[in-house]
Design an enzyme around this catalytic site. Sequence first.
Site, mmCIF file in Angstrom:
data_model
loop_
_atom_site.group_PDB
_atom_site.id
_atom_site.type_symbol
_atom_site.label_atom_id
_atom_site.label_comp_id
_atom_site.label_asym_id
_atom_site.label_seq_id
_atom_site.Cartn_x
_atom_site.Cartn_y
_atom_site.Cartn_z
ATOM 1 N N HIS A 2 68.634 -5.638 -44.251
ATOM 2 C CA HIS A 2 67.207 -5.846 -44.017
ATOM 3 C C HIS A 2 66.442 -5.978 -45.334
ATOM 4 O O HIS A 2 65.399 -6.631 -45.385
ATOM 5 C CB HIS A 2 66.630 -4.701 -43.191
ATOM 6 C CG HIS A 2 66.909 -4.823 -41.722
ATOM 7 N ND1 HIS A 2 66.234 -5.693 -40.904
ATOM 8 C CD2 HIS A 2 67.805 -4.184 -40.924
ATOM 9 C CE1 HIS A 2 66.679 -5.586 -39.665
ATOM 10 N NE2 HIS A 2 67.641 -4.677 -39.652
ATOM 11 N N SER B 205 71.243 -2.065 -47.347
ATOM 12 C CA SER B 205 70.821 -2.603 -46.048
ATOM 13 C C SER B 205 70.552 -4.100 -46.125
ATOM 14 O O SER B 205 69.843 -4.571 -47.018
ATOM 15 C CB SER B 205 69.554 -1.882 -45.566
ATOM 16 O OG SER B 205 69.016 -2.525 -44.438
ATOM 17 N N GLU C 73 75.732 -3.582 -32.537
ATOM 18 C CA GLU C 73 74.284 -3.767 -32.416
ATOM 19 C C GLU C 73 74.017 -5.156 -31.856
ATOM 20 O O GLU C 73 74.129 -6.164 -32.565
ATOM 21 C CB GLU C 73 73.590 -3.592 -33.771
ATOM 22 C CG GLU C 73 73.664 -2.177 -34.309
ATOM 23 C CD GLU C 73 72.818 -1.980 -35.554
ATOM 24 O OE1 GLU C 73 72.204 -2.962 -36.028
ATOM 25 O OE2 GLU C 73 72.772 -0.842 -36.069
ATOM 26 N N HIS D 259 71.024 -7.196 -33.787
ATOM 27 C CA HIS D 259 70.975 -7.422 -35.234
ATOM 28 C C HIS D 259 71.632 -8.759 -35.586
ATOM 29 O O HIS D 259 72.849 -8.929 -35.434
ATOM 30 C CB HIS D 259 71.692 -6.279 -35.960
ATOM 31 C CG HIS D 259 71.602 -6.356 -37.455
ATOM 32 N ND1 HIS D 259 70.778 -5.535 -38.186
ATOM 33 C CD2 HIS D 259 72.232 -7.152 -38.351
ATOM 34 C CE1 HIS D 259 70.917 -5.825 -39.474
ATOM 35 N NE2 HIS D 259 71.792 -6.813 -39.591
#
Length: 292
Positions: free
Chosen positions: A207, A205, A262, A265
Amino acid sequence: MYSRKNQNNVHNIKFAQLYTRIILQSIAVLIPIFVCTMFIMFLYNTFAYNMVKRSFEDNNMDNASIISNQEYDNNDISNQKYDNNDISNQKYDNNDDTNNQITDSRLLLLVNKSNKIPDDYDTLLHELQNGNYVAEIMYEDLKEMWFDGEEQNPGYSFNVCSGYRSYEKQEYLLNNKIQSGMDCGYSYEEAYNKAILEISPPGYSEHQTGLAVDIVSESYQILDETQELTPENKWLQEHCYEYGFILRYPKGKEDVTGYNYEAWHFRYVGRETAKEIHNMGITLEEYLNLQK
């Protein structure tokens, strides 16, 4: 009449007592069965998740340039260089050539379903006022984008609803998404395959790098396609590249990125790279392929 009425009341009371006793006995039998069933389902789901996860990682082991054989461990606090006593004061020195070289390589780090975060990856984090964390290296540009967006557009209000995530947090989110799919009637494998279209497996990920942020309108914080209709998101998609950010999973590029569109994002890659990607209308994957 009076005695017959009393007799009927006694019969009713006895019937109610018998009925209550039957219900309580049934509950006493069903509760252990229910608990055992849930425990068995938990064991099965845990086993199935580990098997699918292991299969996923094994299939991606061929990409030796980024994927390594060691597990990315967010429990090792030294790997993250995460220091609550110093997190707001430490800065990257843009005048230091060594730091600039590190910055360039880290900002272009490709993390997706085929490219795992390197085990030696570390970054300094900066805490936002809402408690979320982002990579220190992008904080100033993020703050400038945020402030400019609101100052230039009275009434706009942005919210970074998600930034850095630990390995454990990412695993928790994926498991929840899988369970939601199973609750809708999908098998575990079907639910897993649907879940990873939206949520990356832990270790894969963006993130977890601290370089990705989910930004939403303060007035509409649901992560769905309606987010793109908010004036805040329209402004971000038009101007984010000016501050070093790109829309990471754009519409129409699902086959390239491996993720659904998305609108919220955004990934930090630096101002120069972001401008190039924006002007060419491509994704980070496509940009890095052109650099080979």
